[in-house]
Design an enzyme around this catalytic site. Structure first.
Site, PDB file in Angstrom:
ATOM      1  N   SER A 178       0.728  -1.292  -0.067  1.00 11.01           N
ATOM      2  CA  SER A 178       0.075   0.159   0.090  1.00 11.01           C
ATOM      3  C   SER A 178       1.348   1.189  -0.080  1.00 11.01           C
ATOM      4  CB  SER A 178      -0.467  -0.096   1.585  1.00 11.01           C
ATOM      5  OG  SER A 178      -1.561   0.992   1.216  1.00 11.01           O
ATOM      6  N   HIS A 233      -7.481  -6.007   0.145  1.00 15.18           N
ATOM      7  CA  HIS A 233      -6.647  -4.979   0.139  1.00 15.18           C
ATOM      8  C   HIS A 233      -5.638  -5.729   1.338  1.00 15.18           C
ATOM      9  CE1 HIS A 233      -4.247  -1.188  -0.026  1.00 15.18           C
ATOM     10  NE2 HIS A 233      -4.172  -1.598   1.146  1.00 15.18           N
ATOM     11  N   ASP A 279      -9.375  -5.776  -4.316  1.00 12.80           N
ATOM     12  CA  ASP A 279      -8.719  -4.787  -3.777  1.00 12.80           C
ATOM     13  C   ASP A 279     -10.385  -3.549  -3.266  1.00 12.80           C
ATOM     14  OD1 ASP A 279      -7.474  -2.339  -2.390  1.00 12.80           O
ATOM     15  OD2 ASP A 279      -5.947  -3.203  -3.062  1.00 12.80           O
TER      16      ASP A 279
END
Length: 293
Positions: free
Chosen positions: A97, A256, A227
């Protein structure tokens, strides 16, 4: 407590496990978490003989709660300080991320010989926010909403995110892990509210297009089509097109936070990439159910 000190006096906390002469793997966490988010991967790859290292980004976890420097250039500079202090060479950098953005910015400017490979997992590059040059991006109002919620009641926001979209626990039939939710909240609340607030701009508005173009080491881009935090279509496929030596690995319906919900899948694919092996074919949907706990 193990720290390095940056040029502006910030103390960056890090973990460093394994033989000092083994190939290092450096893990870069997402917003607003800490090195603890990589516990599973640290144990897994450490047991295989790698030297595993993870740090708390400035303002996060056990690092200094700085007022300034909550931006991607400074994050990458902090990584460079850590790498130099530990004299890491031929390292593998893995970012999830926001951490994937940090890896991208760092690797693009890293000293020759420091980096062997990189892995971006459900990562924010090339750029998240919607703008003229990124029409498929996420509207700025979404990130404004995160900022408003954080300022109003950070503790509640940090429950809502892992309870819902981060781990896919809002999907029908999901088996919710209360432990993952509480651990996400714990990590987030360890950090600074100011750093968490300002990091939203860093991860959403930083454009990594030029960074991706200059990276010449092999890069594995892992992303799930389901996601709900970093939309797939505006991230992984675009990232791979910009890389000189990129490989794309997609999953159909992992969340995610797939490194925590499905480490047995993700770790195996990371290991295959590190060993130069072919990645396994796409798993069936039945294998992609959130873990119980």
């Amino acid at each position: 407590m193990t720290h390095v000190t940056t040029s502006d006096g910030t103390r960056i906390f890090y973990k460093d496990w394994g033989p000092r002469d083994a190939q290092p793997i450096v893990f870069h966490h997402g917003w607003p978490l800490s090195a603890d988010d990589w516990d599973n991967q640290m144990l897994f790859f450490g047991a295989l003989g790698y030297r595993v290292i993870a740090h708390d980004r400035r303002g996060h976890g056990r690092s200094s709660q700085t007022s300034e420097g909550n931006d991607m250039d400074t994050y990458a500079s902090d990584v460079a300080t850590l790498v130099a202090e530990l004299d890491l060479r031929n390292a593998i950098h893995i970012g999830h991320s926001t951490g994937g953005g940090e890896v991208t910015r760092y690797v693009a400017g890293a000293e020759p010989g420091r980096v062997a490979k990189a892995i971006l997992i459900d990562a924010v590059p090339p750029v998240m926010v919607k703008k003229d040059t990124n029409p498929g991006g996420t509207p700025i109002e979404v990130f404004d909403g995160f900022r408003a919620a954080l300022a109003a009641n950070r503790a509640q926001l940090y429950l809502d995110i892992p309870t819902g979209p981060f781990y896919g626990f809002n999907r029908p039939g999901a088996k919710v892990s209360e432990g993952l939710i509480r651990n996400w909240w714990r990590q987030g609340m360890m950090g600074s509210a100011k750093a968490g607030y300002e990091c939203i701009k860093a991860f959403s508005e930083t454009d990594f297009t030029e960074d991706l173009k200059v990276i010449d080491v092999p890069v594995l881009v892992i992303h799930s089509e389901d996601d709900q935090i970093v939309p797939y279509a505006d991230s992984a496929p675009l990232t791979v097109k910009l890389l000189k030596n990129g490989t794309l690995k997609t999953y159909k319906d992992l969340p995610h936070g797939l490194c925590q919900t499905h480490p047995e899948i993700v770790n195996a694919d990371i290991l295959a990439f590190l060993r130069g092996e072919d990645l396994q074919a796409e798993r069936q949907e039945a294998d992609a159910q959130p873990v119980a706990g």
